[in-house]
Scaffold this active site. Structure first.
Site: not given
Lengths: 569, 111
Positions: A73, A313
């Site tokens: 490919e 956080e």
């Protein structure tokens, strides 16, 4: 190739060919079947070519097994370019004769089929390529392209069957990639029909806008293997597959205690956390979870051990700044390389990918302590079962490598604090709860140990204070008025002090009273004595006077007698 | 794709300036199929290109490197090297019609 003997006692030994891809060898219990072809099926962009190429590159660089890559490919130049971004220098490997890339170009429109043919040309090419570098590994990517180039499917199928058989006799470990099919077949052209020893499928799914790549070993003849779907990650170092490292719960345990970073907490736990245990700090917002985590991180670095701090956080700089204000300076440790703060938004990728990332970082950084602050935010990314399974795997992995893990968890107000949404409590060894104690218009922090496996621990709620020198844990007021903290505690303590003083004063007063009384009595005694003495004196005077009166009377009587010349008696 | 104009141009060239057709037959060893392919190729060439063709037989077993260099996958393969453009057919050349289309040999006599 490594030999893998299973404990079934059979003499047959399955040769395994390690891929060198992180995690994949764990799932496959040692690697791909040696000397046999393996099918890797997946949709476009699922990472087939990458896994195949990494298999060759790792083989060439780590196992001294040269490899041949037959590309149907992508052109060689494109492959070289694509893999350079993953740190694979294909050109260099080709120059060292450790890798050979052969691009097979086939265009249907250019080829006219004029009768019977075979794919002997392909065999010769492959054979020549294998022999020229002594290849042990072969990749055919993607052989299904042949189906679109050649019309005679009968010939093609016969030739493919012959090819895979030939690969086996050639003794090379091969990866055949195939496009995932729609129907009941794994690949569009049913390649699994020919490659039946080992089949791996790749998947790239989007769930809740988060894409995760997953890998699954569908079948593996003659070998045990993990059957789950495992997430994998493609990054600058190639592929990482995350396995469940220990399903058996057989990791080593340590009796060594490591300090928590808060002296009073150590004593509460009877000496600190166990090394390699998992700790959960849960509490509502603003109860000091991060602070406690940072203290633990600092204590780790102070001992010269490495700590990995995964922040979901706050940004690293923010954590460092905030912690500095309460006297926990983490920056020197970051500079020394003892502390690594890694911040990531929970939503940037799926749970699985988070797990893979953590796994990778832990493997690279090799910390003795890992902090995840907080795990709560990960819940937003996945469902409850997913989160639980992820945490199970994370904790398992950490335990297996004897890493002490501290998780913080945000509980929501209102819900019972003892409940964690993820139900992870069963995985946790030591669970400390931080809670608000709201009395008299004040919010104070209380800390207590909810559970701690295998160690004596205090059952008392302590008050948790953040000072300029870090965390201080002090005894909460416990008295007839109940458990009090903060100002209430201070007020109550003052009240107690006042009472104490008052009692003391009372005693003083009573003592003084008694003294006065004693003095009064003594005075009275003195007065009485004086009175008595006065009476005595009076009496003495009186008797003296009486004697004198008698003497005078005698004298007078004698005088009278003399005068009267009375007879002398 | 290749419509009628192109071959006409080529045949014009052929008429004005007859050139040699260079054909290469790639085989993998002496097999019945490769023998058949060579025989078929010779027959067709004799029929259509008498006197102006050259066939080169390349055995890939003897020169495996060529398979890569010339992008050969299936055997037998015939490549028309000249005249340009390059044309490629695979198979034993038993289907003459397809060979004529594949190598762009117009069956001039029959038209």
């Amino acid at each position: 190739m490594t030999e893998v003997t299973d404990n079934t006692g059979f003499p047959e030994v399955l040769q395994k060919c390690p891929t060198g891809i992180r995690g994949l060898d764990d799932i496959t219990d040692g690697g791909l079947p040696g000397g046999r072809p393996t099918l890797i099926a997946g949709g476009p962009g699922s990472g087939k070519t990458l896994i195949a190429m990494e298999f060759l590159v790792r083989g060439a660089t780590q196992y001294d097994e040269p490899g041949v890559f037959i590309a149907f490919e992508e052109r060689e130049e494109d492959l070289v370019k694509n893999f350079a971004s993953l740190g694979f220098d294909l050109k260099e490997l080709e120059a060292q004769k450790k890798l050979l890339v052969d691009y097979i170009h086939i265009e249907r429109s250019e080829i006219e089929e004029t009768g019977e043919y075979d794919l002997e040309g392909l065999f010769i090419r492959l054979n020549y390529a294998i022999d020229s570098i002594g290849a042990k590994r072969v990749v055919l990517d993607t052989i299904e392209s042949l189906f679109s180039a050649l019309t005679n499917e009968g010939i093609l199928r016969a030739e493919l069957r012959r090819l895979f058989h030939w690969l086996k006799t050639k003794g090379v470990t091969a990866i055949i990639t195939g496009e995932r099919g729609g129907g009941d077949t794994l690949t569009r052209r049913g390649l699994e029909e020919y490659v039946s020893d080992c089949v791996i499928t790749l998947d790239h799914r989007v769930e809740g806008q988060i894409a995760t790549r997953r890998l699954r070993v569908v079948k593996y003849r003659g070998s045990k293997h993990g059957t789950n779907e495992y997430p994998f990650l493609i990054d600058e170092h190639g592929i990482s597959v995350l396995p469940i490292t220990s399903l058996e719960l057989d990791h080593d345990v340590s009796t060594e205690r490591i300090p928590t970073g808060v002296l009073r907490l150590d004593t509460m736990l009877g000496g600190g956390f166990y090394r390699g245990s998992s700790i959960l700090i849960s509490g509502t917002a603003g109860t000091g979870k991060t602070t406690l985590a940072a203290s633990f991180a600092r204590a780790t670095c102070e001992r010269g051990e490495r700590c990995l701090y995964l922040a979901f956080e706050e940004a690293p700089r923010q954590i460092i700044r905030n912690m500095r204000t309460i006297g926990i300076d983490l920056e020197p440790y970051v500079r020394q390389g003892l502390l690594k703060i890694h911040a990531a938004r929970p939503t940037i990728f799926g749970l699985e990918l988070h797990l893979v990332t953590m796994y990778k970082m832990i493997n690279e950084f090799k910390p003795s302590v890992a902090v995840v602050d907080p795990i709560t935010n990960l819940i937003t990314v996945g469902s409850e079962t997913e989160v639980k399974s992820m945490l199970t795997r994370l904790i398992d992995m950490l335990k297996a490598s004897q890493i002490t893990a501290l998780f913080t968890h945000l509980t929501h107000g209102g819900a019972p604090l003892e409940l964690t949404e993820m139900g992870v409590s069963s995985l946790i060894d030591t669970w400390a709860l931080l809670r608000d104690i709201e009395i008299g218009g004040e919010r104070n922090r209380g800390l207590y140990i909810l559970k701690s496996r295998g160690m004596e621990h205090s059952n008392q709620i302590r008050e948790f204070l953040m000072t300029g020198q870090g965390i201080d844990i002090i005894d909460a007021y416990t008295g007839p008025a109940g458990v009090l903290t903060g100002t209430a505690r201070v007020v109550q303590e003052a009240k107690d002090r006042v009472l104490e003083v008052e009692r003391k004063e009372e005693i003083e007063r009573k003592k003084r009273d008694l003294e006065r009384q004693r003095k009064a009595v003594e005075a009275q005694i003195a007065a009485l004595r004086a009175e008595y003495e006065a009476g005595e004196e009076k009496f003495r005077k009186f008797t003296q006077e009486e004697e004198r009166r008698k003497e005078i009377q005698e004298e007078v009587r004698k005088e009278i007698a003399r005068i009267r010349k009375a007879d002398v008696p | 794709m290749n419509n009628i104009k192109e071959p006409q141009q080529e045949s014009e060239i052929q008429e004005t300036e007859p050139e040699v057709w260079e054909l290469r037959l790639y085989i993998a060893g002496q097999t019945a199929r490769s023998d058949a392919a060579l025989a078929n190729l010779k027959r067709i060439c004799e029929e259509h290109l008498a006197g102006k063709y050259r066939i080169e037989v390349i055995d890939l077993l003897k020169n495996p490197q060529i398979a890569r260099d010339h992008q050969i996958l299936a055997t037998p393969t015939v490549i028309r090297k000249l005249p340009e453009p390059l044309k490629k057919t695979i198979g034993d050349l038993s289907q003459t019609e397809r060979v004529l289309v594949g190598l762009d040999l117009r069956p001039l006599k029959k038209e």
